[in-house]
Scaffold this active site. Structure first.
Site, PDB file in Angstrom:
ATOM      1  N   ASP A 178       0.814  -1.212   0.000  1.00  0.00           N
ATOM      2  CA  ASP A 178       0.000   0.000   0.000  1.00  0.00           C
ATOM      3  C   ASP A 178       0.847   1.260   0.000  1.00  0.00           C
ATOM      4  OD1 ASP A 178      -2.690  -0.322  -0.386  1.00  0.00           O
ATOM      5  OD2 ASP A 178      -3.257   0.380   1.609  1.00  0.00           O
TER       6      ASP A 178
ATOM      7  N   ASP B 205     -11.662  -6.503  10.087  1.00  0.00           N
ATOM      8  CA  ASP B 205     -11.719  -7.952  10.172  1.00  0.00           C
ATOM      9  C   ASP B 205     -12.907  -8.430  10.993  1.00  0.00           C
ATOM     10  OD1 ASP B 205     -10.683  -6.845  12.463  1.00  0.00           O
ATOM     11  OD2 ASP B 205      -8.737  -7.839  12.328  1.00  0.00           O
TER      12      ASP B 205
END
Length: 1441
Positions: free
Chosen positions: A158, A458
């Site tokens: 990223d 998550d």
């Protein structure tokens, strides 16, 4: 504490190499915690101690105006929060399970069809996540012990760093030597850095590989230190051109580079074997686009990988989480490929472990108890959370697929995607998928991929997956699967925990709260268990209160705890000792050290006081728009001196942070308070004062001990890791601040006690109005209290069972016992023959060897119509049974199946036509009332009806319609048919026939002569089989080698298929609990599998195990005619004369509930029973469809139960020293149903009467005594509603249940009680009322519309109507009195009675409607309305006069 485990009842046999596996051999085994007695004793004792503390707090609140009153209340509220949260944690820890995989079996059976795996490694910043660490993780993933052509590794960078790309490029070359080395020597771990740091040289190849690694490491480190890739290195790969135009980590174009293309024939390692695929991905990032942190990166990887490899299993790991176990993929595949239990598994989560922990885990980063206990317990409730790393997913579940029964993947047809594009074309196509704008106006981040908008993407993603019907698995292998890097400074640890707690609490306050989003989608236990983590942040306030308030009060000499000499001191001391002793034992058992446990306690406190506090505040600020979501990456690098202090376990402070200011301030407050307390003891010699303040001193002392490293950092250390002076100064200043917090509640038990105390201490004096009403109400409340205690015992320890039918088949298929199935009917008018034979056909169609099934129909009405219907069924079954088994249909009652199933093929239509033809013939005959002559000629059995008979006077009739000895007894597929026998025992008016019990005993004798199977199933004629595997379920209990020896019967619950959506008459009985944990449930008359010998009176002994191989081999040589004649003797009236039948043999006589008393007697002979409630209901019957039918049925049950209680069979007498005391008391929960009528009647009648007479029976609203009444009222209804809703009910269904609870007590129980008393005095005799299974069309229509049926005159309705009108009149009079008189004081005294009357009025709305507004045939008869109105008016007039 130790969690010892046991294997499930299934047994795994291990084949030799090369031996073929069974078709359904499991690939994993689940182990459930065993011997949880210690834990339950601990939890129970702690609960008692906690309750005692709450009682102490509630009863010792300082009076208004006294010093410390609000501090006391604040501490009480903190303790109540701790109690609430403790209850949640006990649920989370209640039922831990672990799993074991069988990878050798996986290889033997599935090696050729193993699914491909796409592995996602995520990194975001090349500075704090060094490229060398990242490629060590990548190399460990590529080296899995798994077919390399089925592995593709994707690195998401990223930060878009060329340094990371260069490191991956180096790894793509080094892997050609590293992978064959790993697999040749089977080394572990397969991260080069981790391996070479611990391994010693083994040969020259080892040295060669290490040298290659060191050379690669040096090149990467040099480039990293330089901050860029040298020009000569950039020429090595075209991918470096992506960085030619300038970019940074927050603003760059998409970059996709396929470094190892599996289609390339040159992609081989040094041994000539194929390499895993390797792809570098840096999604596009622009400042004007929100990139959604890690969730956005993961979603990009899902899309990019779908175009390149599209493997159906995805593993995602953090860049520091290298593989420590090369078999982890195979472990995960054992769950995804298991034939029986894989279908619903969405993901397999491995625990997060760290490799850089100190010996005593200074910052408590191991989370060992969470991994070992809590996540395992969540597994038993539907699956652990997805925790972001080390998780294997099914691709389709991440992409939003909703679970359905066809969700199983055919691995043989998946993963054969062929890409013909060149690498350049494929990379360009993938760049589109990785662009910023691709997700605009799509469902990505909403219904597809990982969820956006939360720091813990998550947790919320895993929750949403489960809400789509999936479950998960937490697998904690012996060798840890993944090892990462834990934070090595205190601030890093606290910031990381702050992000977790903030994200979790954000979920709790959002639409994704498990109680809202998971409502009706997740089990309630799982919803609550999620809250154990989602409410982390909320713990801050109670903890802050408990750390600061006692210290402040110690300074002010205000006592908040009992004296040392007080009995109230005991629960506080027990909580303290018990909590820490259990915590230490548990921590030590799971591999911790004593010092590590102490560090864990310190971090437990620090997290709550800082991470949770800041997380809580941030969520509130975000919710009102003051801040936005942020994502902080935990640094994976540290300075050398910081690392040295960490390895020496010296706590790192070294930076200025408001978190440290809070910790230091609270530490100093407690230090000052403790010193002041010591001064009080030493200087003043104030022993009495010390006794009052001792607990506060101990508490402050404990906090001081925990904070010793902090004091060291503030005042003594001089290194760079000491506490900054600015923080020390601020903390010293803030130590004088005083904080107040509020908290209040009470337990149900304490509230009941307080109500009883109020009643006993406020009895009106002699001569005062209402004295005897008051005493009567006190007696009613005492009864309610006693009965409440009994019900709590019944609910204390529920257990459930799970069977392993596939293991039963593997081991016992050849010797599986035969089953005799008894179907009982008594009246062809109210139990129609067509309904009866649908039940019979469903029993014949069990998924069980047909030669081992015999069905006996007992027709107590001796009806030729029923016999004719059964004869028709004996013919139709030749087509029906093979059809059922060929297509595995459910349910196997033709009526129920064809009522909802759609056409599937021509055979379906053919069988349905045959059923419709049979149905028409039976219906025509039933309407005619007799069997036509031409039909009577078809079977000799009709001759039995040639001499005229009726249902109460007829000879014995036994007709064997399907004889299993007959070679022609085959279905159309030439398979054997189950035996089928019609039995109508002899009935004569001069002989008592003992109702259903007599019919059952006749069947036991007749069946013993024909088939004599050792297992008996009995069902009512309306209770068809809804689950063809029920017989095998029952056999799992009877044939278990360890625990079957003393099992007498297996009882399935009674369920109904004609319930309305909101169960208007509350017939589902869904909340009634089983008693398995105390010795076995009740025998409830239908849906019960028995051992024949226990029904025949056998006493349990150690030699009662049945040898199934020797049983059921009875050879019968007689012809059918001879056999039928012999059986008629066994079914005659006189056969039982002067025998033990109905006494010591068979079902007991003389009681309307022959089932309950028979089951009790069996247990008193040493046996136990099992209550089994499978996911698919075993049996479905017909519930009463009118109110009167329901009340009459309940009346029979309540009457019979109370009759048992008053007889010699009372469990407390008959069961003394034979069954456990808990079981004796638990039986009384049902046997005392009838007695509840008087207390309920009194509570419904007397408060309304006294309201009319303006006599107060309850405390004023302003009185403290009002609180326990309110608490009991609210607590009872809230708990009742929650329990009902959790078990599948609706809000309106719960309200209907409350209404029927009241109606049963006021009518069924009352009449049952009175009938028992009359019978005991010889005024009446026992009767047996059969519940009608048919109803008129208009009645059925109103039932389906949930309109209550009154339509008949009954004294039950008169009672209900009268009481409803009395309460209505009283309520109206009370409202009028309040409005007209404006007497606030008087209203305060009568408010509770008005609320009680108002509640009864609300419950009775359907009754008022039936009395005054409805005009249909189901309305209340006018005569009942007139009688009730007159009685109510007379009653009210009496009260007013």
């Amino acid at each position: 504490m130790p969690y010892k485990t046991r294997k499930h009842t299934h047994i795994h046999t291990h084949q030799k190499m090369g031996e073929q596996l069974p078709d359904h051999f499991p690939l994993f085994e689940t182990k459930k915690a065993k011997r949880r007695t210690l834990f339950k004793l601990y939890a129970s004792s702690m609960a008692i101690a906690i309750s005692s503390i709450c009682v102490y707090r509630a009863t010792h609140i300082p009076e208004i105006g006294k010093t410390g009153r609000y501090l006391w209340i604040g501490l009480f509220m903190a303790e109540l929060w701790f109690t609430f949260y403790w209850l949640i944690t006990q649920l989370v820890r209640w039922n831990p399970v672990t799993h074991k995989t069988f990878k050798d079996k996986l290889s033997q059976k599935y090696e050729k069809v193993l699914p491909g795996v796409d592995i996602f490694v995520c990194t975001a910043d090349a500075v704090i996540e060094p490229p060398l660490m990242v490629i060590n993780t990548v190399l460990s993933m590529m080296a899995y012990d798994y077919p390399p052509e089925k592995v593709n590794v994707y690195l998401s960078d990223d930060g878009g760093s060329e340094l990371t790309f260069y490191a991956v490029l180096e790894a793509s070359r080094f892997c050609k030597f590293w992978l064959p080395f790993c697999k040749r020597y089977k080394i572990e771990p397969r991260s080069p850095s981790a391996y070479f740091a611990s391994a010693s040289p083994i040969n020259n190849e080892w040295l060669s590989i290490k040298n290659r690694y060191e050379e690669m490491r040096k090149r990467i480190d040099d480039a990293t230190r330089l901050g860029k890739v040298a020009e000569e290195l950039r020429k090595d790969h075209k991918g470096f051109q992506e960085w030619d135009f300038g970019s940074n980590k927050n603003d760059h174009q998409p970059i996709i580079q396929i470094l190892i293309d599996q289609r390339d024939p040159g992609a081989k390692d040094a041994d000539g074997k194929r390499l895993p695929g390797l792809v570098y991905v840096a999604r596009e990032k622009r400042r004007e686009w929100h990139h959604n942190f890690k969730a956005g990166a993961m979603n990009t990887l899902i899309r990019v990988s779908s175009l390149i490899s599209n493997n159906q299993i995805i593993l995602n790991v953090d860049c520091d989480m290298y593989s420590n176990n090369s078999e982890s993929i195979r472990d995960a595949m054992c769950f995804f490929l298991d034939e029986e239990r894989s279908q619903r598994i969405a993901f397999v989560q491995f625990p997060q472990n760290s490799e850089n922990l100190t010996k005593n885990d200074l910052y408590s980063n191991h989370l060992r108890v969470i991994n070992a206990v809590e996540l395992g317990s969540l597994d038993s409730y539907g699956g652990c959370p997805y925790i972001g790393s080390g998780c294997f997913h099914r691709r389709d579940t991440l992409c939003g697929r909703i679970y359905s029964v066809d969700s199983r993947i055919n691995w043989e047809t998946e993963n054969h995607k062929q890409n013909t594009e060149s690498i350049d074309v494929l990379e360009k196509e993938c760049k589109i998928l990785a662009s910023c704008s691709y997700e605009r106006n799509t469902q990505w981040g909403k219904e597809m991929g990982l969820k956006y908008g939360c720091p813990v993407e998550d947790i919320i993603t895993g929750l949403c997956i489960k809400c789509r019907g999936w479950r998960s698995v937490h697998f904690n292998p012996e060798r840890e699967a993944f090892l990462g890097l834990a934070p090595i400074t205190l601030l890093q640890t606290l910031v990381q925990t702050k992000r977790w707690s903030e994200g979790d609490f954000q979920i709790f306050l959002s639409k994704y709260c498990p109680f809202i989003y998971g409502h009706a989608k997740l089990p309630l236990k799982l919803q609550i268990s999620y809250c154990c983590y989602l409410l982390w942040a909320a713990n801050c306030w109670a903890t802050l209160c408990y750390v600061s308030v006692p210290a402040y009060c110690l300074l002010a000499h205000i006592s908040l705890f009992p004296k040392l000499s007080s009995y109230w001191f005991i629960p506080f001391a027990y909580i303290f000792v018990g909590k820490y002793a259990y915590s230490l034992g548990e921590f030590y058992y799971f591999g911790g050290t004593v010092k590590g446990w102490w560090n864990d306690q310190r971090m437990w406190l620090y997290r709550r006081l800082t991470s949770y506090l800041f997380g809580f505040c941030d969520v509130i600020l975000k919710s009102i728009g003051f801040t936005t979501t942020n994502f902080i990456i935990t640094s994976k690098v540290s300075e050398k001196d910081v690392s040295q202090r960490y390895n020496k376990e010296i706590m790192e402070f070294g930076t200025t942070s408001p978190m440290f200011t809070i910790l230091s301030t609270l530490a100093l407050i407690n230090l000052f308070s403790f010193v002041n307390g010591l001064k009080l003891v030493v200087m003043d010699s104030h022993v009495s004062g010390f006794s009052e303040l001792a607990v506060q001193m101990v508490l402050c002392g404990l906090i001081i001990l925990i904070n010793l490293p902090l004091y060291d950092g503030m005042f003594f250390r001089k290194d760079n890791g000491s506490m900054p002076p600015s923080v020390t100064y601020q903390s010293t200043l803030l130590a004088i601040l005083r904080t107040l917090f509020k908290l209040y509640a009470s337990s149900m038990a304490m509230a009941i006690i307080l109500i009883c105390v109020y009643r006993a201490t406020h009895i009106p004096e002699n001569g005062k109005t209402g004295r005897y009403f008051w005493i009567g109400l006190f007696m009613a409340e005492l009864w309610f209290s006693l009965y409440w205690l009994i019900t709590q015992l019944v609910r204390w320890n529920p257990v459930t069972h799970h069977t392993f039918k596939e293991k039963l088949s593997q081991k016992y298929e050849k010797i599986i016992p035969g089953v005799d199935i008894f179907v009982c009917t008594a009246d062809a008018v109210i139990e129609p023959p067509l309904m009866v034979i649908n039940t019979v056909l469903s029993m014949m169609a069990y998924d069980y060897p047909p030669e081992k099934v015999n069905v006996y129909l007992s027709d107590d009405g001796g009806s030729e119509l029923t016999f004719y219907a059964l004869l028709e069924a004996s013919r139709f079954c030749k087509y029906w049974l093979p059809f059922c088994k060929r297509y595995k249909i459910e349910p196997r009652s033709p009526s129920a199946y064809f009522g909802h199933a759609s056409r599937v093929n021509n055979e379906w239509s053919s069988v349905k036509n045959k059923y419709e033809e049979m149905k028409k013939r039976i219906d025509d005959t039933t309407r005619l009332g007799k069997v036509a002559e031409e039909l009577r000629k078809e079977h000799k059995g009709f001759q039995e009806w040639d001499f005229g008979l009726n249902k109460n006077d007829h000879q014995a009739i036994v007709q064997i319609l399907i004889d299993q000895r007959d070679p022609e007894a085959k279905d159309i597929d030439e398979n054997s048919l189950p035996g089928l026998v019609y039995v109508a025992r002899e009935k004569r008016r001069e002989w008592h026939h003992n109702f259903k019990a007599g019919a059952m005993n006749a069947l036991i004798r007749v069946s013993s002569r024909i088939s004599n199977n050792q297992i008996i199933l009995n069902v009512d004629c309306d209770m068809y089989s809804n689950n063809s595997a029920s017989v095998r379920d029952a056999m799992c209990f009877f044939m278990d080698e360890e625990r079957s020896q003393n099992i007498a019967f297996v009882q399935f619950p009674q369920n109904f298929d004609n319930l309305t959506r909101n169960d208007i008459y509350s017939n589902s009985l869904m909340v009634i609990n089983d008693l398995d944990s105390y010795g076995g449930c009740l025998y409830v008359g239908s849906g019960c599998f028995h051992r024949r010998d226990t029904l025949c009176g056998r006493i349990y002994s150690l030699d009662t195990r049945i040898n199934w191989e020797k049983e059921n081999h009875k050879i019968i040589t007689e012809t059918i005619d001879v056999l039928e004649n012999e059986c008629k003797i066994l079914a005659s009236c006189s056969y039982e004369h002067n025998t033990q039948w109905g006494k010591e043999m068979g079902l007991k006589y003389g009681c309307p509930v022959e089932d309950i008393i028979t089951g009790l007697s069996i247990k008193c002979r040493g046996w136990r029973s099992v209550h089994y409630n499978p996911e698919r209901k075993g049996f479905l019957g017909l519930a009463p469809t009118t109110l009167l039918q329901t009340l009459v049925q309940i009346k029979r049950w309540a009457e019979g139960d109370f009759q048992i209680f008053l007889s010699k069979y009372c469990p407390l007498v008959y069961g003394h020293a034979k069954i456990p005391l808990k079981l004796q008391i638990s039986y009384c929960c049902y046997l005392l149903w009838a007695v509840n009528c008087w207390a309920t009647l009194y509570y419904v009648l007397v408060p309304s009467y006294c309201l009319l007479a303006c006599v107060s029976l309850f405390p004023k609203l302003s009185s403290h005594w009002f609180i326990p009444f309110v608490y009991v009222f609210i607590g009872k209804y809230v708990y009742s509603f929650g329990e009902f809703y959790y078990l599948g009910g609706t809000v309106k269904g719960w309200w209907n249940d409350q209404r029927m609870w009241l109606y049963r007590r006021l009518t069924s129980y009352l009449f049952g009680f009175c009938d028992v008393i009359q019978k005991s005095m010889g005024l009446t005799v026992s009767g047996f009322v059969i519940t009608s299974k048919v109803s008129q069309d208009d009645v059925s229509q109103r039932y389906n519309q949930e309109i209550m049926e009154f339509g008949a005159t009954s004294p039950m309705f008169t009672i209900l109507s009268t009481l409803a009108l009395i309460n209505l009149f009283s309520f109206v009079n009370g409202v009028k009195w309040v409005i007209m008189n404006s007497d606030v004081s008087g209203f305060s005294e009568l408010a509770v009675q008005m609320v009680l009357c108002g509640l009864i009025v609300l419950i009775n709305f359907p009754l008022y409607e039936g009395m005054f507004f409805r005009k249909d045939n189901g309305s209340m008869p006018s005569s009942v309305t007139y009688q009730s109105t007159i009685l109510a008016i007379l009653f009210c007039a009496l009260a007013i006069i």
